[in-house]
Design a protein around this motif. Structure first.
Motif: not given
Length: 292
Positions: A138-167
Motif C-alpha cells: 500500500s505504501w508503494e501505491l502511495d496510500a494514506t493511513p487512516f483511523t475510523l471509529k464505528l457506530s454502535v449500529s455498525v458494530i452490532a451488524a458486524a457482530d450478527a454477520d456469520r461471515r465475520g467482522h472483517g468480511r
C-alpha cells in the motif's frame, strides 16, 4: 449530613498527571493481555499436530508454523525500531537466531551489517507476515493511513454477520466507495479493540488526486453516524509501513479473542495481489527494508 437518595456524589477531578498515569496503566494492561492471547493462539495452532523428529522438522520447517512467524515478525520490528535495516530472503533455516548474532556482533565491533531473515512461502505465512506485505504494498501505491471509529449500529451488524467482522466491514466500505466514486480504490484495514475501547479501524487507502472529499464521505458513511463526526475519521501522516502496520495490529489477538472471530482484517483484491507480488519478489531478490 446524609446525601439525598438518588443524587450521585461529584466526580473527583483528575489532574493531567493522573490522566497520563491512567493511559500508561491502560497500555500495560493491553500489552499483558496481548501477550497472553498470542501465546494461547500459538498453543491452539499446535493442537492436533503430531510430534516430529528432528529430520522431519527440518524438512517441513518452511510449512505453516505460527510460532516461527511470530519470531520473524518480532525480529523485523526490533531491527527497524533500533534503526537497523533487514534483508529478506527465502533461506529455509532459523535466521532469527543467526540474525541476532550478526546484529549483536556488529554493534559490539562498531561495523555496519544487515542481518538476513528468511520468509516462508506466501501460502504458509501467518497473518502478521501477510499484513506486513499489505502495508508495504500500500505504501508503494502511495496510500494514506487512516483511523475510523464505528457506530454502535455498525458494530452490532458486524457482530450478527456469520461471515465475520472483517468480511462485513470490507463489503460495507467497498459499497460506500463504489457509490461515491464509481470504483473501489485499494485499501486495507484491521479492527482494533483495546482496553476500554470500542471496536475501530486502522488502515490505509489510496486517495486519487481530486477524490479526497469523496473518499472522506464514503468512509464516514461506512463508519455510520456517531455523536462526533468531526472526530470519527482521521488521516495520518505517511510514516514507515511496518511501523503503521505494527500499530494497527498491536492488539490483534486480544481483539480476536474478545470479538470471538479470527476474521478481523480486510483488504481489496488489487492490494492482495500487489502484496503477493511484492512478497515473492522480496524473497527472490533479497530485498532490504530500511527504517524510516
Amino acid at each position: 449530613m446524609p446525601r439525598p437518595v438518588g443524587v450521585r456524589p461529584p466526580m473527583p477531578k483528575i489532574t493531567p498527571g493522573g490522566v497520563e498515569l491512567l493511559r500508561r496503566a491502560k497500555r500495560r494492561a493491553g500489552r499483558r493481555a496481548e501477550v497472553a492471547y498470542r501465546r494461547a493462539a500459538v498453543e491452539a495452532s499446535r493442537i492436533g499436530k503430531p510430534r516430529k523428529s528432528r529430520s522431519e522438522k527440518s524438512r517441513s520447517y518452511w510449512r505453516s508454523d505460527m510460532a516461527r512467524d511470530e519470531r520473524i515478525v518480532a525480529f523485523i520490528k526490533h531491527l527497524l525500531r533500533t534503526g537497523t535495516p533487514v534483508r529478506l530472503t527465502a533461506l529455509s533455516l532459523d535466521t532469527v537466531r543467526a540474525g541476532n548474532i550478526i546484529h549483536t556482533e556488529a554493534k559490539l565491533s562498531g561495523r555496519r551489517a544487515i542481518p538476513k531473515i528468511g520468509l516462508p512461502h506466501w501460502d504458509h505465512a501467518a497473518a502478521h507476515l501477510k499484513m506486513i506485505a499489505w502495508g508495504i504494498a500500500s505504501w508503494e501505491l502511495d496510500a494514506t493511513p487512516f483511523t475510523l471509529k464505528l457506530s454502535v449500529s455498525v458494530i452490532a451488524a458486524a457482530d450478527a454477520d456469520r461471515r465475520g467482522h472483517g468480511r462485513y466491514l470490507q463489503d460495507r466500505i467497498s459499497r460506500h466507495l463504489r457509490h461515491g466514486l464509481e470504483f473501489t480504490p485499494a485499501y486495507w484495514f484491521s479492527i482494533e479493540m483495546g482496553v476500554g475501547d470500542d471496536p475501530h479501524l486502522h488502515g490505509a487507502i489510496v486517495r486519487p488526486r481530486g477524490k479526497e472529499d469523496a473518499i472522506r464521505r464514503a468512509l464516514l458513511g461506512a463508519g455510520g453516524s456517531t455523536v462526533s463526526p468531526a472526530r470519527q475519521l482521521k488521516f495520518s501522516k505517511k510514516l514507515g509501513a511496518v511501523g503503521w502496520m505494527s500499530y494497527a495490529t498491536k492488539w490483534l489477538y486480544r481483539t480476536r479473542a474478545h470479538m470471538k472471530d479470527d476474521n478481523t482484517c480486510g483488504a481489496t483484491h488489487s492490494l492482495r495481489v500487489a502484496a503477493n507480488e511484492w512478497y515473492r519478489a522480496a524473497r527472490e531478490r533479497e530485498q532490504v527494508i530500511y527504517p524510516v
